[in-house]
Scaffold this motif. Structure first.
Motif, PDB file in Angstrom:
ATOM      1  N   GLY A  54       0.794  -1.219   0.000  1.00  0.00           N
ATOM      2  CA  GLY A  54       0.000   0.000   0.000  1.00  0.00           C
ATOM      3  C   GLY A  54       0.826   1.268   0.000  1.00  0.00           C
ATOM      4  N   THR A  55       0.146   2.348  -0.320  1.00  0.00           N
ATOM      5  CA  THR A  55       0.733   3.685  -0.365  1.00  0.00           C
ATOM      6  C   THR A  55      -0.046   4.620   0.538  1.00  0.00           C
ATOM      7  N   ILE A  56       0.641   5.420   1.313  1.00  0.00           N
ATOM      8  CA  ILE A  56       0.001   6.490   2.071  1.00  0.00           C
ATOM      9  C   ILE A  56       0.085   7.755   1.236  1.00  0.00           C
ATOM     10  N   ASN A  66      16.101   6.226   8.069  1.00  0.00           N
ATOM     11  CA  ASN A  66      14.655   6.396   8.195  1.00  0.00           C
ATOM     12  C   ASN A  66      13.895   5.227   7.575  1.00  0.00           C
ATOM     13  N   PRO A  67      12.608   5.056   7.926  1.00  0.00           N
ATOM     14  CA  PRO A  67      11.832   3.932   7.377  1.00  0.00           C
ATOM     15  C   PRO A  67      11.589   4.016   5.878  1.00  0.00           C
ATOM     16  N   LYS A 121       6.228  14.477  -4.105  1.00  0.00           N
ATOM     17  CA  LYS A 121       7.346  13.857  -3.401  1.00  0.00           C
ATOM     18  C   LYS A 121       7.041  12.382  -3.154  1.00  0.00           C
ATOM     19  N   VAL A 122       8.022  11.529  -3.423  1.00  0.00           N
ATOM     20  CA  VAL A 122       7.831  10.083  -3.293  1.00  0.00           C
ATOM     21  C   VAL A 122       8.904   9.526  -2.357  1.00  0.00           C
ATOM     22  N   PHE A 123       8.464   8.674  -1.437  1.00  0.00           N
ATOM     23  CA  PHE A 123       9.357   8.056  -0.464  1.00  0.00           C
ATOM     24  C   PHE A 123       9.080   6.555  -0.453  1.00  0.00           C
ATOM     25  N   GLU A 124      10.119   5.764  -0.742  1.00  0.00           N
ATOM     26  CA  GLU A 124       9.976   4.312  -0.795  1.00  0.00           C
ATOM     27  C   GLU A 124      10.664   3.666   0.395  1.00  0.00           C
ATOM     28  N   ILE A 178       4.122  -0.269   5.150  1.00  0.00           N
ATOM     29  CA  ILE A 178       3.685   0.503   3.981  1.00  0.00           C
ATOM     30  C   ILE A 178       4.814   0.598   2.957  1.00  0.00           C
ATOM     31  N   ASP A 179       4.490   0.363   1.684  1.00  0.00           N
ATOM     32  CA  ASP A 179       5.499   0.395   0.626  1.00  0.00           C
ATOM     33  C   ASP A 179       6.024   1.796   0.346  1.00  0.00           C
ATOM     34  N   LYS A 180       5.103   2.765   0.327  1.00  0.00           N
ATOM     35  CA  LYS A 180       5.450   4.063  -0.253  1.00  0.00           C
ATOM     36  C   LYS A 180       4.612   5.172   0.378  1.00  0.00           C
TER      37      LYS A 180
END
Length: 660
Positions: free
Chosen positions: A104-106, A304-305, A317-320, A338-340
């Motif tokens: 999933g993505t937040i 960081n996670p 902005k994308v964070f994986e 969470i994936d992303k």
């Protein structure tokens, strides 16, 4: 006029609530758990023995199978941080914690370019941590464990052997040594020397701590005097992160002349329009915790996670997930679930909230508002989210009297506690709670107390009479004790939507006891400048930030109650004005508290002493406490707290997961 204004406010509120099918129900807020503080780290949870599979995200397992990533056992430290019930959020605030599932993505949003505050807090990893932003039950986080000497001067820290940066490089005491010796003790990078956090008593003039590296995973910091509050300083104070003490030396050495000759740095300096200012290049390349969402930090090694990656869409902005993240759950599954995380930049806070209503946001705290709760409730079902009412990490409104303002008559009155008591007694706090905070706030019993939180116009008038303000002008306003016209300029910024209506009601309340109060709104940046220059007579703002331990005590003096007194204190009497004894008392109290171990019985008692000092002296006049803070969470998100501080949910983002 005043009654008509209040009537209009209530009518509007009634109409909004009726359109929603009734007002929002208050969420029951359980009391925070009381846990004994210790001088050694609280015992960590243990993960279950690893099974045959399912302990890492499927996408990472595919990379391992393809030979693109080392196996999980080589990516985790020997002793990973285990997350389970009560670790990040107390069990009372999150009673139904469950191990989660991957995927999933937040989706969220931000309104300031290159700054996504909700994501920043989710990424931020302090060196130590305690449940729910407290200092009770402090335990290891980035650092595995710690010990404190009996005299509170020596702190021994143990790192996690086998822990990796997000690029796979090991994390060791070399990262600590480099930070201490090559950043903090370098004149170009740290012109003021070691920062206050690492000086005895959290005092800018205190003796700097002494670092001793014991081995690759153990180091010691020693201070000249007891400084038990150092634990808080690397847990929560100022929302700091691990970069205060641990930075990727293997990367940053490339930009430091102690390790890279200047001739090798010249091409990079030229690319950045610099000549020999290597420290500017270094600062640009270094990413501290506050910079985690900045585009320039894409690709910078982190603990960081999630890690920032290149986005295909401007403003997004994308964070994986970080494949080397050091935490697992009680089943041994590597976090985060969470994936992303994806954050979209929009025009302003209103547009952020529009995305909530259209179902485009899965998590939001930073840009929500109590005034929007009826609208949230109306759209919850259709947009697929829940509105969770939690606590703010600040107290929403207070009156700050500048007791060193350059006006002799004002000083005479403002420095007399009877004047401050009279103002507090004149406030109709229940009206403010009902009309501004929709009932989701309480009287300031901690910082003001029962006696002066109640409205008592008769007593307020009597106190003002005692002060010599017995004469009035033709309009019924009180004159000064010298019989001259007397007025108060009450100023406020636009940092939050409640400040203006609160200021207006405060002015009306004070007119009921004959005080002529004029309200003026000023630009937020100008507000800060004038406050720092000691030019604000009286103001309305927020107070008591959980991220600053002295915000109930000496911090009130620093932030505007007595800037000249604060300058005297911080300059050792060389500048500013000598404060009265009650102010000197609180400076001494703060010094005692910072010497005590955070979370210990001694520390807790000193905190209570600070609250008692506030109630006795009313350095500022708190209007309300415990204002609720709406947090938006997708209906399928799990491990969402139901109590405590809303911002604590951000700090626990790695344990959020989606139910299928």
């Amino acid at each position: 006029m005043r009654k008509m204004r209040l009537f209009s406010l209530l009518v509007v509120l009634a109409l909004v609530l009726s359109a929603c099918g009734g007002g929002p129900a208050a969420v029951e807020q359980p009391a925070a758990a009381e846990q004994p503080a210790q001088q050694e780290a609280a015992p960590a949870q243990e993960a279950a023995a690893p099974g045959d599979g399912g302990l890492e995200a499927p996408a990472l397992a595919e990379k391992v199978a393809a030979g693109e990533l080392p196996p999980l056992a080589e990516r985790l430290p020997k002793d990973p941080k285990v997350i389970g019930p009560g670790v990040l959020i107390s069990e009372e605030d999150l009673p139904d914690w469950q191990p989660g599932q991957y995927g999933g993505t937040i989706n969220t949003a931000h309104s300031v370019a290159d700054w996504a505050p909700d994501v920043f807090v989710m990424l931020n990893e302090p060196l130590l941590q305690a449940p729910g932003l407290s200092v009770q039950n402090i335990q290891g986080n980035v650092l595995k464990d710690f010990e404190v000497s009996d005299d509170n001067t020596t702190f021994t820290f143990y790192m996690r052997e086998g822990m990796k940066w997000s690029d796979g490089e090991p994390v060791t005491t070399e990262d600590v040594r480099f930070t201490w010796e090559n950043i903090y003790n370098n004149e170009q990078l740290s012109p003021s020397g070691i920062k206050a956090r690492f000086r005895t008593g959290y005092d800018p003039a205190g003796d700097p701590g002494q670092l001793e590296i014991l081995d690759d995973f153990t180091f010691k910091l020693t201070f000249s005097q007891p400084y038990g509050g150092f634990l808080r300083n690397i847990t929560i104070e100022g929302w700091n992160g691990y970069t205060e003490l641990v930075n990727p030396a293997h990367i940053l050495k490339q930009y430091h002349p102690d390790f890279t000759p200047m001739e090798e740095l010249q091409p990079l300096l030229a690319e950045n329009n610099l000549t020999d200012e290597w420290w500017q290049l270094f600062t640009q390349k270094r990413c501290e915790n506050w910079h985690a969402t900045a585009d320039r930090c894409i690709g910078f090694p982190t603990l960081n996670p999630w890690i920032s990656v290149v986005s295909d869409t401007p403003g997004v902005k994308v964070f994986e997930r970080n494949p080397y993240y050091f935490k697992v759950d009680t089943e041994g599954k590597q976090l985060p679930y969470i994936d992303k995380i994806v954050s979209v930049q929009v025009e302003d806070v209103e547009m952020v909230n529009q995305r909530v209503l259209t179902g485009d946001i899965d998590f939001l705290r930073e840009s929500t508002g109590l005034v929007k709760v009826p609208l949230y409730k109306e759209n919850e079902e259709r947009a697929g989210f829940n509105t969770v009412l939690l606590d703010m990490h600040v107290d929403s409104s207070m009156i700050r009297l500048n007791q060193t303002f350059d006006d002799p008559t004002w000083r005479q009155l403002a420095q007399d506690v009877r004047f401050r008591q009279a103002l507090s007694l004149a406030l109709d706090r229940q009206e403010i709670i009902d009309s501004i905070y929709y009932g989701f706030a309480s009287l300031p019993l901690v910082s003001v107390g029962e006696e002066f939180s109640q409205r008592d116009l008769e007593r307020a008038n009597a106190l003002l009479d005692e002060l010599g303000m017995t004469e009035r002008d033709a309009d019924g306003f009180r004159l000064s004790p010298e019989g001259q016209p007397f007025s108060i300029l009450l100023e406020h910024g636009a940092q939050a939507p409640d400040l203006e209506p609160v200021a207006e009601l405060v002015a009306e309340h004070l007119k009921d006891v004959g005080l002529n109060v004029q309200v003026r709104r000023i630009d937020a940046s100008l507000f800060g400048q004038r406050n720092n220059a000691n030019e604000l007579q009286m103001s309305v703002g927020w107070s008591h930030d959980q991220g600053w331990d002295s915000d109930w005590t000496g911090g009130t003096i620093e932030r505007g109650v007595g800037r000249a007194w604060w300058l005297w204190h911080t300059s050792g009497g060389a500048e500013g004005e000598e404060p009265p004894q009650w102010v000197k008392d609180v400076f001494a109290l703060d010094a005692q508290r910072w010497s005590a171990v955070s979370g210990s019985d001694e520390y807790n008692q000193l905190r209570e002493d600070g609250y008692a000092w506030s109630r006795a002296n009313l350095p500022l006049i708190q209007i309300v406490e415990q204002v609720k803070y709406p947090m938006i969470a997708n209906k399928n998100l799990r491990n969402v707290p139901q109590g405590g501080y809303a911002i604590a949910a951000n700090f626990a983002g790695e344990q959020l997961w989606y139910a299928p």
